[in-house]
Structures are given as structure tokens and as C-alpha cells.
Design an enzyme around this catalytic site. Structure first.
Site, PDB file in Angstrom:
ATOM      1  N   THR A 266       0.825  -1.206   0.000  1.00 56.14           N
ATOM      2  CA  THR A 266       0.000   0.000   0.000  1.00 56.14           C
ATOM      3  C   THR A 266       0.858   1.254   0.000  1.00 56.14           C
ATOM      4  OG1 THR A 266      -1.833  -1.139   1.085  1.00 56.14           O
ATOM      5  CG2 THR A 266      -1.770   1.255   1.290  1.00 56.14           C
ATOM      6  N   GLU A 286      -3.242  -3.111  -6.949  1.00 57.30           N
ATOM      7  CA  GLU A 286      -3.676  -4.246  -6.132  1.00 57.30           C
ATOM      8  C   GLU A 286      -2.704  -4.320  -4.970  1.00 57.30           C
ATOM      9  OE1 GLU A 286      -3.664  -7.419  -4.248  1.00 57.30           O
ATOM     10  OE2 GLU A 286      -2.945  -8.425  -6.062  1.00 57.30           O
ATOM     11  N   CYS A 319      -1.304 -11.751  -0.368  1.00 57.32           N
ATOM     12  CA  CYS A 319      -2.022 -10.538   0.027  1.00 57.32           C
ATOM     13  C   CYS A 319      -3.434 -10.845   0.500  1.00 57.32           C
ATOM     14  CB  CYS A 319      -2.045  -9.537  -1.124  1.00 57.32           C
ATOM     15  SG  CYS A 319      -2.739 -10.194  -2.657  1.00 57.32           S
TER      16      CYS A 319
END
Length: 522
Positions: A266, A286, A319
Site C-alpha cells: 500500500t 492491487e 495478500c
């Protein structure tokens, strides 16, 4: 078939694994490709620089890869821009379909070499290559977008509007975005590469692929296959390998790049958004997750331990891993005891062993980050019921590998850092809840919203939970959302856009509306 120029082995004890020995405590299969693909040519870096590719299982040298500098990246971006602007790639759908079919065949021909290469440089257990690490994406990630080339609605007609009674025809046209920068991670590298490359190319874009420097060879192998076994025009696909964040960062700032397709953390996704703002780049991001698996009070207790152990697959480097397990208070104590016992027997070891479930994390730095997160949980008052440190008693040949013991954390609430931050290691946090509303509240109390799961004997109750949890993907009673036809991506800080499916294909396209006035015949 060319193996490429042989890479000199760096002198010293760490050079026991050379480029002709693609292995992780296992077997040699074929020399890896160390060159990049730029403008249709397999090339070294202009400077001649190389960087090491190290085995995460042993810590030893596998070989080296070309280390691109700014000049190489500039050439790759320029080649992609020129190919998009001057060739018929963006308009010739028949060519695109044929080329994707050629690349599919070439990848299948070298499937077992690629499998060994992934186990060696990724450190993924060989069993994972039989699912999402290789076999699943190789089956459908290029085929699905290739089929969409024929099936997709590239144009649609709208009637109405206009002036003076003349007929007004409006045509909505889908066109490729342009130059796509595809930036991919180390955890499932070929899976992510194929799920970016397939739709981007099928839609008519050109691509600069920048793989993670920890896992470059699967991408360079693909580059060689593009060059040697397909009719893809020069510049349409470029593969640029570099350990330099500064060089990679040019993809986010260069005005010749139209879209950044990124899978990773992120923090880096937010940086790319800031970098791309000045040139209004399209973004597909993503990003991270801290997904929750919810065990309702009516769940079958037999499913709890397998779900918990699943978090450890590939050392927790996924993830979408449900690394928070929310368990109804009536089942909680027994579940903690059962999961703790199971984690003591999770198979950890050499990724080439078919029985291994947990291999190494990708690097020494990642191992340190995981252990630091566990230490932070201890400082926050958590109890570590099992694991909590490096793996002990490894075989001698794995002594330099980056192994973390499967770890269970209890005794914290959902506000603790270990319950809020993505660890990316084999670490599971167990949290109790009181009722369905409490479970949904805890699941949604996160900066992330990538995936999730629920277990209940009632499908209706499970579906009701699924509709309330704010995530991009969700499984009910073991339902699997993975597939080239299924859009995948996140809410909130887990990203923007979707990978795969019609939605994923559409994000590589621009929309143009053309209006045509047709005068009435007098």
C-alpha cells in the site's frame, strides 16, 4: 533454443549456486535468462551492470541478472511508446490473438523449467506451483483475454439526440490506453505477470514489465519466449530488471507511460499515485490486505484448523491471506488449543520437497520485518502460543535460508498493530467475537478491504455476512473466488481497480464517443 550468454559466477563461498544450477536444495534444469527484452532485443544493461539473484531457501547465489540503469529504462519506455504509436498492434486484433496463443504455447513448452525456477528464486513450496503459483494462471491467464478479443463489445451504437430532426448516431468505441507499466511482486510473480500482460496485450496496449528484483528470472524467461517464439512486434513487450528504486520510479513519472498496473504494498501504491498525478496516469493498484476469516457459532469445528493452517501456505506471503481469524466466543478456547497444536506440526522446510507447506520468506529483510512484528505484538501484551521466532533445527543446506516458524498470536484486540498491519509471514492472529454484528464490525475495522471468508452451517447466514463485509473478494464455506474470469482487487487501502474478468480487461481500455450526423433525405 538459445540459452543466452553465460553469466560469470561471482567469486567466493556465496557463489555455490550459479546460473546453470536453478535450484533450492534441488535439481538443475536449465540455465536462466539474465538478459532483458528491450525493443525486440535480448540485451544486457547498457552499463554492463548486474545484480545477484539469491535463493531465499539457502541464502546462496543462484546467479545474476542485468541491472538496468536510467538509460535502459528510457529506451524501453521509448520503444513501447513508438510501438504503440506507429505499428498496427493497437488495431490488429487478429495479430494480437495469434501472438497470445504463440506465447501460451511457448510457456507450456517450458513449464517444468519455469516451475523449477519459481521454486528456486521465489522459495515457494513446489506444491504451490500446482495451483496459483503456476498451473492455474498458465491454464487461463492468457487464454481468457485472448478469447475476449473476439467476444468483447468493442463498439456499441446509441440512437437519439441531434438537431433539426436529422438522424444523430453515436458510437461508443473502446480503445487501448497506450503504454502500460506493469510492476509485479515477488510472492506470486508469474501469476501476477500473466494476469497483467494477458489483458493489457489483448486490449492492444504496449507494456514495460518491471519485475521484483528478488524474483527476476521468471520475467526474463518470458521475455526470451516473446522474442524467440512469437510474432509480437519489437517494443510491444519490454522486460526491464533493476534493483534500483530510482530507475523503477521513472515508470511513475515519465509522461510517455499512460497507465501504471502495480501489485505490491500500500505504501508504494500511494507513492505511485502521487508520482503519476502530474501526468494524470491511469492507475490499477492491487495492494495489501489484513483479511478476516469469520468462524460463526454454528460452524463445523472440523473446518477451523485447515482454514487456520492455510494461512501458512507459502510462508504467509499472500495478500489475500486471512491472517485474522475471528472466532465466536463459544468456540474460541478450543480453537486456540487445536490451532496451536496443529501449528506445531505444519511441514516447514526445503521448498523442493513435495511435503513442504511452509518455505522461506523472500529475503533476510522480510524475515526481519516479520520477526519485528511478532516482537511488537509481545510488547503490546500478546501471547504467542506457538512459534514466534526463526525456525530451529533446519537441515544444514538450509541454514542460511529465511525461515520463520508458523506463529499464533492471541491476547490482543483488533486495535493492536499485529491485527491491523500486514505482516506477510506465517503469522495468524486469533480474535474472539460475541455475535454476527460484532464479527462484521471487527472485520470491517481495518484500513484494508481485500478479501475475507466466513464459515457457517447456514449458507444464507454466510451469504448475509459476505454482503456486509467491505472487501473486494469473499469466500463462503470454502468458496474460491480465484479465476481469470473473476475480478479481484480491494476496497479502501487495498487498492484501486480490478485484476481479471471483464472489469480487469476494461481498465486497460479508454472510452471514446463518436457522434455522426446524418441529414434527412429531402
Amino acid at each position: 533454443m538459445s540459452d543466452g550468454p553465460e553469466t560469470p559466477v561471482v567469486p567466493g563461498a556465496s557463489a555455490q549456486r550459479s546460473e546453470t544450477s536453478v535450484e533450492a536444495g534441488g535439481r538443475a534444469r536449465q540455465r536462466a535468462e539474465r538478459r532483458m527484452l528491450i525493443d525486440g532485443e535480448l540485451v544486457d544493461a547498457a552499463s554492463g551492470a548486474q545484480f545477484d539473484n539469491l535463493s531465499p531457501a539457502t541464502g546462496l547465489l543462484l546467479g545474476t541478472t542485468a541491472a538496468a540503469g536510467a538509460r535502459d529504462m528510457d529506451r524501453a519506455i521509448g520503444a513501447a511508446r513508438l510501438a504503440f504509436d506507429t505499428t498496427d498492434w493497437s488495431t490488429n486484433r487478429r495479430l494480437r490473438k495469434r501472438c497470445l496463443e504463440q506465447l501460451q504455447a511457448a510457456l507450456e513448452a517450458e513449464k517444468e523449467y519455469l516451475r523449477d525456477e519459481l521454486v528456486a528464486e521465489v522459495g515457494c513450496p513446489v506444491m504451490t506451483t500446482q495451483t496459483a503459483q503456476l498451473d492455474w494462471p498458465l491454464t487461463e491467464s492468457l487464454r481468457y483475454p485472448a478469447q475476449l478479443i473476439d467476444a468483447y463489445e468493442w463498439e456499441r451504437m446509441l440512437e437519439g439526440g441531434g438537431l433539426f430532426g436529422d438522424r444523430n448516431v453515436r458510437i461508443v468505441v473502446k480503445e487501448p490506453v497506450g503504454v502500460v507499466a506493469a510492476v509485479t511482486p515477488s510472492n506470486f510473480p508469474i501469476e501476477v505477470i500473466l494476469n497483467k500482460l494477458g489483458p493489457a496485450l489483448a486490449a492492444g496496449n504496449t507494456v514495460v514489465l518491471k519485475p521484483d528484483p528478488n524474483t527476476p528470472w521468471n520475467a526474463t524467461r518470458l521475455g526470451r519466449l516473446v522474442a524467440e517464439h512469437t510474432d509480437i512486434p519489437a517494443g510491444v513487450v519490454n522486460v526491464v530488471t533493476t534493483p534500483s528504486n530510482e530507475v523503477a520510479g521513472r515508470l511513475g513519472t515519465d509522461p510517455r507511460v499512460d497507465l501504471v498496473s502495480f501489485t505490491g504494498s500500500t505504501a508504494v501504491g500511494k507513492l505511485l499515485m502521487r508520482q503519476g498525478a502530474d501526468t494524470m496516469k491511469r492507475m490499477f493498484l492491487e495492494l495489501g490486505g489484513k483479511s478476516a476469516a469469520i468462524v460463526l457459532d454454528d460452524a463445523n469445528p472440523a473446518v477451523i484448523v485447515p482454514t487456520a493452517v492455510g494461512v501458512c501456505v507459502h510462508a504467509g506471503q499472500a495478500c489475500a491471506a486471512t491472517s485474522r481469524m475471528l472466532i465466536h466466543r463459544s468456540l474460541y478456547d478450543q480453537a486456540v488449543a487445536d490451532i496451536t497444536t496443529a501449528y506445531q506440526f505444519v511441514p516447514v522446510g526445503d521448498p523442493v520437497d513435495p511435503g513442504t507447506l511452509v518455505g522461506p520468506v523472500i529475503s533476510a529483510a522480510q524475515k526481519d520485518r516479520v520477526l519485528s512484528a511478532i516482537d511488537g505484538a509481545r510488547r503490546d501484551g500478546a501471547e504467542i502460543t506457538v512459534g514466534g521466532g526463526p525456525v530451529e533445527r533446519l537441515p544444514e543446506h538450509l541454514a542460511g535460508g529465511h525461515f520463520v516458524a508458523p506463529t499464533v498470536v492471541v491476547g490482543v484486540d483488533n486495535s493492536a498493530a499485529i491485527a491491523q498491519q500486514e505482516v506477510f509471514g506465517p503469522v495468524l492472529v486469533l480474535l474472539p467475537f460475541d455475535d454476527d454484528d460484532d464479527a462484521v464490525r471487527i472485520a470491517n475495522d481495518s484500513a484494508f478491504g481485500l478479501a475475507g471468508a466466513v464459515m457457517s452451517r447456514s449458507v444464507d447466514r454466510g451469504m448475509a455476512i459476505a454482503r456486509r463485509v467491505r472487501t473486494g473478494a469473499f469466500g463462503v464455506n470454502g468458496g474460491m473466488f480465484y479465476g481469470a474470469d473473476a475480478p479481484f482487487g480491494g476496497y479502501k487501502s487495498s487498492g484501486l481497480g480490478r485484476q481479471c474478468g471483464i472489469e480487469g480487461f476494461g481498465q486497460y481500455l479508454e472510452t471514446k464517443t463518436i457522434a455522426r450526423r446524418e441529414r434527412k433525405q429531402k
